[in-house]
Scaffold this motif. Structure first.
Motif, PDB file in Angstrom:
ATOM      1  N   ASP A  65       0.832  -1.208   0.000  1.00  0.00           N
ATOM      2  CA  ASP A  65       0.000   0.000   0.000  1.00  0.00           C
ATOM      3  C   ASP A  65       0.866   1.257   0.000  1.00  0.00           C
ATOM      4  O   ASP A  65       0.521   2.264  -0.641  1.00  0.00           O
TER       5      ASP A  65
ATOM      6  N   ASP B 119       1.865   1.889  -3.425  1.00  0.00           N
ATOM      7  CA  ASP B 119       0.745   2.528  -4.134  1.00  0.00           C
ATOM      8  C   ASP B 119       0.658   4.010  -3.811  1.00  0.00           C
ATOM      9  O   ASP B 119       0.355   4.833  -4.684  1.00  0.00           O
TER      10      ASP B 119
ATOM     11  N   SER C 230       3.126   5.752  -5.791  1.00  0.00           N
ATOM     12  CA  SER C 230       2.686   5.777  -7.185  1.00  0.00           C
ATOM     13  C   SER C 230       1.623   6.842  -7.415  1.00  0.00           C
ATOM     14  O   SER C 230       1.550   7.423  -8.500  1.00  0.00           O
ATOM     15  N   SER C 231       0.802   7.108  -6.400  1.00  0.00           N
ATOM     16  CA  SER C 231      -0.215   8.154  -6.554  1.00  0.00           C
ATOM     17  C   SER C 231       0.413   9.530  -6.727  1.00  0.00           C
ATOM     18  O   SER C 231      -0.215  10.448  -7.249  1.00  0.00           O
TER      19      SER C 231
ATOM     20  N   HIS D 258      -5.935   5.101   1.695  1.00  0.00           N
ATOM     21  CA  HIS D 258      -6.244   3.750   2.185  1.00  0.00           C
ATOM     22  C   HIS D 258      -7.147   3.734   3.407  1.00  0.00           C
ATOM     23  O   HIS D 258      -7.559   2.666   3.849  1.00  0.00           O
TER      24      HIS D 258
ATOM     25  N   PRO E  38       2.581   1.897 -11.897  1.00  0.00           N
ATOM     26  CA  PRO E  38       2.091   1.501 -10.561  1.00  0.00           C
ATOM     27  C   PRO E  38       1.744   0.019 -10.456  1.00  0.00           C
ATOM     28  O   PRO E  38       2.038  -0.625  -9.444  1.00  0.00           O
ATOM     29  N   ARG E  39       1.125  -0.537 -11.487  1.00  0.00           N
ATOM     30  CA  ARG E  39       0.778  -1.952 -11.459  1.00  0.00           C
ATOM     31  C   ARG E  39       2.032  -2.819 -11.386  1.00  0.00           C
ATOM     32  O   ARG E  39       2.101  -3.771 -10.617  1.00  0.00           O
TER      33      ARG E  39
ATOM     34  N   ARG F 241       3.694  -2.637  -7.719  1.00  0.00           N
ATOM     35  CA  ARG F 241       3.003  -3.408  -6.694  1.00  0.00           C
ATOM     36  C   ARG F 241       3.166  -4.910  -6.932  1.00  0.00           C
ATOM     37  O   ARG F 241       3.472  -5.672  -5.998  1.00  0.00           O
TER      38      ARG F 241
END
Length: 351
Positions: A270, A273, A276-277, A304, A333-334, A337
């Motif tokens: 997370d 992520d 990545s945001s 989150h 991002p994919r 993770r």
């Protein structure tokens, strides 16, 4: 003598990144008689990066901010004292520190309602003499992770900024040569490491985006090329004292902890992520760059909806892509993770 009346900070910023224009540090420098000499450092600009991309030929579209934050013009003055040494990284020496006072300006009036107080635990990252440029880059990534958007103090430590001063200037102020005590401890590069014919790569302060062929691009943004750090080199005649101030964190996310608490890996994913945001790839993602959040920290992550128990540090090798480049925003991002969770590149630095 300074006026000892204590004032409320009033309109002064309660955002860590914007709070201070200068700092004084005790315990970092000594004179020829080995007396401790407090030194004052001023806030410095960070060092923007070129972008990384799977679509390197897409030009800059002007939609995203990339510049360094402007220097605070009405910030306060923070007085610190160094405590124990916490670690030794590639580019810097890490010390704990405690706050002694916050003033409205150097030598001025004490402030009682600031973003920090005497109970605030601070971490001081002192650049090794050759690596001020890398520390300025790390400061830029903290600027890309602002507190007001739920990054600093939520997934990364709060950052109070980059501060620096030329050692020659500090010595001239005192009237004699000063010794930067940590530079004489252990395996620390002397400020003589740049020699004639040295290149960016072999000087020790090479950054990933200094070579376009590594997947980085100078795409029309002037942020990096116009930065005073772009062509900065350590000088034996004028070494620079450069520090990054951050919130102090706890123990590292160890391999043993990961094995005993496999559910913790989802929270670390997370955090990836969250980076990545903000379109950031850490690129040195390993156990000792993930630390426990402060015990008193309970701020919810806006992405989150729970309070993360860990924080990510050390962004001097990190990269950033442009959110306006759809292929990067979709793919990177994919990949990050999944690479972490399936273990194919677990703590190999790619995340």
């Amino acid at each position: 003598m300074a006026n000892e009346t204590k004032l409320d900070a009033g309109a002064e910023s309660k955002i860590a990144q914007l709070a201070f224009s200068s700092i004084s540090i005790h315990g970092l420098v000594s004179d020829s008689a080995q007396n401790d000499i407090p030194i004052t450092l001023s806030r410095s600009l960070s060092f923007p990066s070129n972008r990384t991309s799977f679509a390197p030929h897409r030009p800059f579209d002007g939609e995203e901010g990339w510049d360094s934050l402007p220097l605070p013009t009405q910030g306060l003055h923070l007085e610190l004292a160094l405590d124990e040494r916490l670690g030794d990284g590639r580019i810097g020496l890490i010390y704990a520190a405690h706050v002694t006072r916050v003033l409205d300006h150097p030598g001025g009036v004490e402030i009682i309602d600031s973003v920090v107080n005497s109970t605030t635990q601070i971490c001081v990252k002192l650049a090794k003499p050759l690596h001020c440029r890398s520390l300025a880059r790390e400061a830029w990534f903290y600027e890309r992770l602002p507190e007001e958007q739920g990054y600093q103090g939520v997934i990364v430590p709060k950052c109070y900024g980059l501060f620096s001063a030329a050692k020659n200037t500090l010595s001239a102020t005192l009237g004699e040569e000063l010794t930067i005590k940590p530079w004489g401890e252990g395996d620390v590069d002397a400020p003589l490491g740049y020699s004639e014919g040295s290149t960016e790569e072999n000087t020790g302060d090479f950054l990933p985006d200094d070579w376009e062929k590594l997947g980085f691009m100078s795409d029309g943004r002037r942020s990096k090329v116009d930065s005073p750090w772009n062509k900065w080199r350590a000088s034996p005649d004028a070494p620079l004292v450069c520090v990054l101030l951050m919130e102090r964190l706890g123990n590292i996310y160890s391999e043993d902890f990961s094995e005993c608490h496999p559910d913790s890996r989802m929270e670390i994913a997370d955090l990836i992520d969250d980076l990545s945001s903000a379109a950031i790839m850490h690129r040195d993602f390993k156990f000792n760059n993930i630390l426990r959040a402060p015990c008193a920290s309970s701020q919810l992550c806006p992405r989150h909806r729970y309070a993360h128990g860990w924080r990510i540090i050390d962004f001097d090798r990190s990269t950033k892509w442009a959110k306006s480049v759809e292929v990067d925003t979709r793919r990177i991002p994919r990949y990050l993770r999944e690479a972490f969770l399936d273990g194919t590149e677990f703590f190999w630095g790619s995340c």
